[in-house]
Design a protein around this motif. Structure first.
Motif, PDB file in Angstrom:
ATOM      1  N   ALA A   1       0.842  -1.208   0.000  1.00 17.37           N
ATOM      2  CA  ALA A   1       0.000   0.000   0.000  1.00 17.37           C
ATOM      3  C   ALA A   1       0.875   1.255   0.000  1.00 17.37           C
ATOM      4  O   ALA A   1       0.580   2.240  -0.701  1.00 17.37           O
ATOM      5  CB  ALA A   1      -0.927  -0.007   1.209  1.00 17.37           C
ATOM      6  N   ILE A   2       1.979   1.217   0.752  1.00 22.32           N
ATOM      7  CA  ILE A   2       2.903   2.364   0.736  1.00 22.32           C
ATOM      8  C   ILE A   2       3.534   2.479  -0.663  1.00 22.32           C
ATOM      9  O   ILE A   2       3.699   3.569  -1.197  1.00 22.32           O
ATOM     10  CB  ILE A   2       4.000   2.217   1.825  1.00 22.32           C
ATOM     11  N   GLY A   3       3.825   1.313  -1.250  1.00 21.48           N
ATOM     12  CA  GLY A   3       4.391   1.315  -2.603  1.00 21.48           C
ATOM     13  C   GLY A   3       3.455   1.962  -3.604  1.00 21.48           C
ATOM     14  O   GLY A   3       3.882   2.659  -4.534  1.00 21.48           O
ATOM     15  N   SER A   4       2.155   1.762  -3.411  1.00 25.13           N
ATOM     16  CA  SER A   4       1.186   2.399  -4.303  1.00 25.13           C
ATOM     17  C   SER A   4       1.181   3.908  -4.073  1.00 25.13           C
ATOM     18  O   SER A   4       1.169   4.703  -5.011  1.00 25.13           O
ATOM     19  CB  SER A   4      -0.216   1.826  -4.026  1.00 25.13           C
ATOM     20  N   ALA A   5       1.220   4.297  -2.800  1.00 23.98           N
ATOM     21  CA  ALA A   5       1.132   5.727  -2.477  1.00 23.98           C
ATOM     22  C   ALA A   5       2.394   6.474  -2.907  1.00 23.98           C
ATOM     23  O   ALA A   5       2.324   7.531  -3.540  1.00 23.98           O
ATOM     24  CB  ALA A   5       0.895   5.894  -0.980  1.00 23.98           C
ATOM     25  N   VAL A   6       3.546   5.912  -2.568  1.00 27.26           N
ATOM     26  CA  VAL A   6       4.797   6.612  -2.897  1.00 27.26           C
ATOM     27  C   VAL A   6       5.132   6.372  -4.364  1.00 27.26           C
ATOM     28  O   VAL A   6       5.426   5.253  -4.771  1.00 27.26           O
ATOM     29  CB  VAL A   6       5.954   6.101  -2.001  1.00 27.26           C
ATOM     30  N   GLY A   7       5.036   7.426  -5.135  1.00 27.76           N
ATOM     31  CA  GLY A   7       5.279   7.270  -6.567  1.00 27.76           C
ATOM     32  C   GLY A   7       5.769   8.573  -7.167  1.00 27.76           C
ATOM     33  O   GLY A   7       6.343   9.421  -6.466  1.00 27.76           O
ATOM     34  N   LEU A   8       5.501   8.733  -8.453  1.00 26.82           N
ATOM     35  CA  LEU A   8       5.903   9.981  -9.122  1.00 26.82           C
ATOM     36  C   LEU A   8       5.273  11.171  -8.415  1.00 26.82           C
ATOM     37  O   LEU A   8       5.817  12.268  -8.421  1.00 26.82           O
ATOM     38  CB  LEU A   8       5.458   9.946 -10.578  1.00 26.82           C
ATOM     39  N   GLY A   9       4.112  10.927  -7.806  1.00 22.81           N
ATOM     40  CA  GLY A   9       3.415  11.990  -7.084  1.00 22.81           C
ATOM     41  C   GLY A   9       4.276  12.581  -5.983  1.00 22.81           C
ATOM     42  O   GLY A   9       4.234  13.784  -5.733  1.00 22.81           O
TER      43      GLY A   9
ATOM     44  N   LEU B   1      -9.419   7.506   2.531  1.00 23.98           N
ATOM     45  CA  LEU B   1      -8.441   6.415   2.435  1.00 23.98           C
ATOM     46  C   LEU B   1      -8.916   5.212   3.258  1.00 23.98           C
ATOM     47  O   LEU B   1      -8.952   4.073   2.773  1.00 23.98           O
ATOM     48  CB  LEU B   1      -7.074   6.916   2.938  1.00 23.98           C
ATOM     49  N   LEU B   2      -9.321   5.495   4.481  1.00 21.39           N
ATOM     50  CA  LEU B   2      -9.832   4.420   5.345  1.00 21.39           C
ATOM     51  C   LEU B   2     -11.104   3.830   4.733  1.00 21.39           C
ATOM     52  O   LEU B   2     -11.294   2.609   4.704  1.00 21.39           O
ATOM     53  CB  LEU B   2     -10.114   4.990   6.751  1.00 21.39           C
ATOM     54  N   ASN B   3     -11.950   4.710   4.214  1.00 17.76           N
ATOM     55  CA  ASN B   3     -13.220   4.263   3.632  1.00 17.76           C
ATOM     56  C   ASN B   3     -12.999   3.303   2.459  1.00 17.76           C
ATOM     57  O   ASN B   3     -13.619   2.250   2.369  1.00 17.76           O
ATOM     58  CB  ASN B   3     -14.012   5.498   3.184  1.00 17.76           C
ATOM     59  N   GLU B   4     -12.060   3.687   1.555  1.00 17.38           N
ATOM     60  CA  GLU B   4     -11.837   2.849   0.363  1.00 17.38           C
ATOM     61  C   GLU B   4     -11.300   1.468   0.756  1.00 17.38           C
ATOM     62  O   GLU B   4     -11.774   0.436   0.260  1.00 17.38           O
ATOM     63  CB  GLU B   4     -10.888   3.562  -0.607  1.00 17.38           C
ATOM     64  N   LEU B   5     -10.338   1.454   1.664  1.00 18.94           N
ATOM     65  CA  LEU B   5      -9.788   0.161   2.099  1.00 18.94           C
ATOM     66  C   LEU B   5     -10.871  -0.664   2.807  1.00 18.94           C
ATOM     67  O   LEU B   5     -10.982  -1.875   2.607  1.00 18.94           O
ATOM     68  CB  LEU B   5      -8.614   0.386   3.059  1.00 18.94           C
ATOM     69  N   TYR B   6     -11.680   0.025   3.602  1.00 20.03           N
ATOM     70  CA  TYR B   6     -12.704  -0.682   4.377  1.00 20.03           C
ATOM     71  C   TYR B   6     -13.777  -1.301   3.471  1.00 20.03           C
ATOM     72  O   TYR B   6     -14.193  -2.443   3.680  1.00 20.03           O
ATOM     73  CB  TYR B   6     -13.343   0.265   5.398  1.00 20.03           C
ATOM     74  N   VAL B   7     -14.200  -0.548   2.446  1.00 18.42           N
ATOM     75  CA  VAL B   7     -15.225  -1.087   1.525  1.00 18.42           C
ATOM     76  C   VAL B   7     -14.672  -2.331   0.813  1.00 18.42           C
ATOM     77  O   VAL B   7     -15.370  -3.333   0.628  1.00 18.42           O
ATOM     78  CB  VAL B   7     -15.695  -0.010   0.514  1.00 18.42           C
TER      79      VAL B   7
ATOM     80  N   THR C   1      -0.129   4.511   9.187  1.00 17.31           N
ATOM     81  CA  THR C   1       1.221   4.129   8.748  1.00 17.31           C
ATOM     82  C   THR C   1       1.419   4.517   7.280  1.00 17.31           C
ATOM     83  O   THR C   1       2.471   5.035   6.902  1.00 17.31           O
ATOM     84  CB  THR C   1       1.428   2.598   8.908  1.00 17.31           C
ATOM     85  N   ILE C   2       0.386   4.280   6.461  1.00 15.45           N
ATOM     86  CA  ILE C   2       0.500   4.621   5.035  1.00 15.45           C
ATOM     87  C   ILE C   2       0.666   6.135   4.879  1.00 15.45           C
ATOM     88  O   ILE C   2       1.551   6.614   4.163  1.00 15.45           O
ATOM     89  CB  ILE C   2      -0.754   4.132   4.260  1.00 15.45           C
ATOM     90  N   ILE C   3      -0.164   6.906   5.592  1.00 16.86           N
ATOM     91  CA  ILE C   3      -0.099   8.369   5.474  1.00 16.86           C
ATOM     92  C   ILE C   3       1.246   8.897   5.966  1.00 16.86           C
ATOM     93  O   ILE C   3       1.897   9.711   5.294  1.00 16.86           O
ATOM     94  CB  ILE C   3      -1.253   9.028   6.278  1.00 16.86           C
ATOM     95  N   LEU C   4       1.683   8.392   7.110  1.00 21.00           N
ATOM     96  CA  LEU C   4       2.944   8.860   7.686  1.00 21.00           C
ATOM     97  C   LEU C   4       4.115   8.539   6.746  1.00 21.00           C
ATOM     98  O   LEU C   4       4.968   9.392   6.493  1.00 21.00           O
ATOM     99  CB  LEU C   4       3.151   8.179   9.050  1.00 21.00           C
ATOM    100  N   SER C   5       4.127   7.321   6.231  1.00 18.39           N
ATOM    101  CA  SER C   5       5.237   6.936   5.349  1.00 18.39           C
ATOM    102  C   SER C   5       5.209   7.760   4.078  1.00 18.39           C
ATOM    103  O   SER C   5       6.246   8.253   3.625  1.00 18.39           O
ATOM    104  CB  SER C   5       5.142   5.458   4.965  1.00 18.39           C
ATOM    105  N   ASP C   6       4.031   7.918   3.494  1.00 19.31           N
ATOM    106  CA  ASP C   6       3.934   8.663   2.239  1.00 19.31           C
ATOM    107  C   ASP C   6       4.418  10.101   2.441  1.00 19.31           C
ATOM    108  O   ASP C   6       5.154  10.642   1.612  1.00 19.31           O
ATOM    109  CB  ASP C   6       2.478   8.647   1.748  1.00 19.31           C
TER     110      ASP C   6
END
Ligand code: PFF
Length: 433
Positions: free
Chosen positions: A17-25, A58-64, A246-251
């Motif tokens: 999930a961190i790999g998805s978030a951390v990118g060209l963005g 973010l929480l909503n999408e993962l939760y659904v 964790t995802i938000i902090l790492s990103d």
């Protein structure tokens, strides 16, 4: 049909999930958007938004995803049959994003090669514009980048997606720390740090606020079903909220480190941080050419960018791949072959929009500009808006099921129903202007 996969461990899920978030963005877009929007004050606003408003979708999408245990179309369908088309909008967005995101991936491959043989380049701006406008070479590199992302996805969750992230993400972190140390040791590095961390409140305005919000949504990969799909591979996770933080902090850490790597170098060489998309492909190579061991540093930087782009690219492909596999009951390899063909068919003319097809305009934009505009400004926020409304108003998801703290759960409910939809509508309206 392949059996529905599940994460082999919680670590595998978090890293991917961190790999998805951390990118060209984070490494390409964040520094230049920050450069165009006033530096430190943008960073402060961005951090506030990413920890509050962006936490909710973010929480909503993962939760659904976790709740429905289905890919995007199936997930929406299981909520209500009529929502199927809205679900399908997610993989479509993924395919359209990949068509322009992967072009930049192709450019990165070129710059990795060039790092070893850049001696002949005199004008980096001129080099960049003539390279991207060539008719054949950028297309080949784009195809190569698409192939790589599709290849890892086709190998499945455990042997492809998780493995790639477990290799590329630590590599990315190591190279980033190495480059940050080098950058901080350049003369006048503190000027870059001041630019990043000393806010100028006079630069605070609504345009910057929306730019920060748009950047935050993009960087967290919200709004095209990638996270919903990743969420659907979670069987049991009682600490989803912790994972989201964790995802938000790492990103955010990666984005800030990318800034610390780039701005001191830019200021140290008396250049400007607001040169837009060319910051990474023009300004930085120019700097690399002037420092000792520049070739080595340049290759390290573009390998870093490559790692970031591939792990995000894989997540972009996984959403549509899962949809094809589960809806049409085909194998992953077949689904990925179909996706490779479709993405390539869109990406090739888009690559050519810098040269041969430069005259082809949609709403006064080249194909590349149009796809970037359509996905980042409209489709990503629109998909997120739909999912928040579905969860908040139709499913009436109660935050207390996910969040233990009563107060936070109430804030989550309120944010999901009112604040996030209003913020997204503002973002879409502003983006249309
Ligand atoms: N978050 C990625 C980045 O910052 O580069 C981009 C991205 C990946 C956006 C996956 C959306 C997505 F679903």
């Amino acid at each position: 049909m392949d059996k529905r996969p599940v994460w082999t461990s919680k670590y595998a899920f978090i890293v991917t999930a961190i790999g998805s978030a951390v990118g060209l963005g984070n490494i390409w877009r964040f520094p230049y958007v920050m450069g165009q929007n006033g530096g430190a004050i943008f960073l402060a606003v961005y951090i506030i938004l990413i920890c509050t408003i962006c936490f909710i979708p973010l929480l909503n999408e993962l939760y659904v995803g976790k709740l429905t245990q289905k890919e995007c179309v199936g997930a929406y369908e299981s909520i209500n049959k009529n929502l199927k088309p809205l679900g399908a909008l997610n993989p479509v967005t993924g395919i359209l994003i990949s068509a322009f995101y992967f072009i930049v991936g192709g450019w990165i491959i070129n710059y990795i090669f060039k790092s070893f043989s850049s001696a002949g380049i005199k004008d980096y701006g001129q080099y960049f514009s003539s390279f991207i406008s060539e008719p054949v070479y950028p297309c080949i590199l784009t195809l190569l980048f698409i192939f790589l992302c599709v290849f890892f996805t086709a190998r499945g969750l455990k042997n492809g997606i998780e493995k790639a992230n477990k290799i590329f993400m630590p590599m990315l972190a190591l190279i980033l720390v190495f480059l940050v140390i080098i950058s901080l040791n350049l003369p006048d590095a503190q000027k870059g740090l001041e630019y990043m961390f000393k806010p100028d409140f006079s630069k605070l305005n609504s345009h910057m606020l929306l730019a920060a919000l748009g950047q935050a949504f993009f960087t967290l990969s919200i709004g095209m079903g990638a996270l919903l799909t990743y969420g659907s591979y979670i069987k049991e996770d009682k600490t989803l909220v912790k994972s989201v933080y964790t995802i938000i902090l790492s990103d955010t850490t990666f984005a800030i480190l990318a800034g610390i790597m780039i701005f001191p170098a830019v200021f140290s060489f008396g250049m400007l941080p607001d040169s837009g998309a060319g910051l990474v492909f023009v300004t930085l190579p120019k700097i690399f050419s002037q420092i000792p061991f520049g070739n080595l540093i340049s290759s390290a930087f573009f390998i870093l960018l490559f790692c970031a782009a591939v792990t995000s690219g894989i997540s972009i492909v996984e959403g549509p791949c899962a949809t094809l596999v589960e809806r049409f009951k085909i194998s992953r390899v077949k689904a990925c072959t179909i996706l490779f063909t479709i993405i390539s068919l869109i990406a090739i003319p888009t690559t050519l929009s810098f040269g041969l097809l430069n005259g082809l305009k949609i709403f006064d934009k080249t194909l590349f500009e149009f796809l970037d505009f359509l996905t980042s400004n409209i489709m990503l926020p629109l998909n997120t808006l739909f999912l928040c409304i579905i969860s908040g108003w139709y499913l009436k998801i109660n935050g207390q099921i996910i969040i233990k703290n009563k107060m936070s759960a109430k804030l989550f409910n309120f944010g999901l129903k009112y604040i996030v939809p209003i913020a997204l509508i503002c973002l879409i309206v502003a983006g249309l202007k």
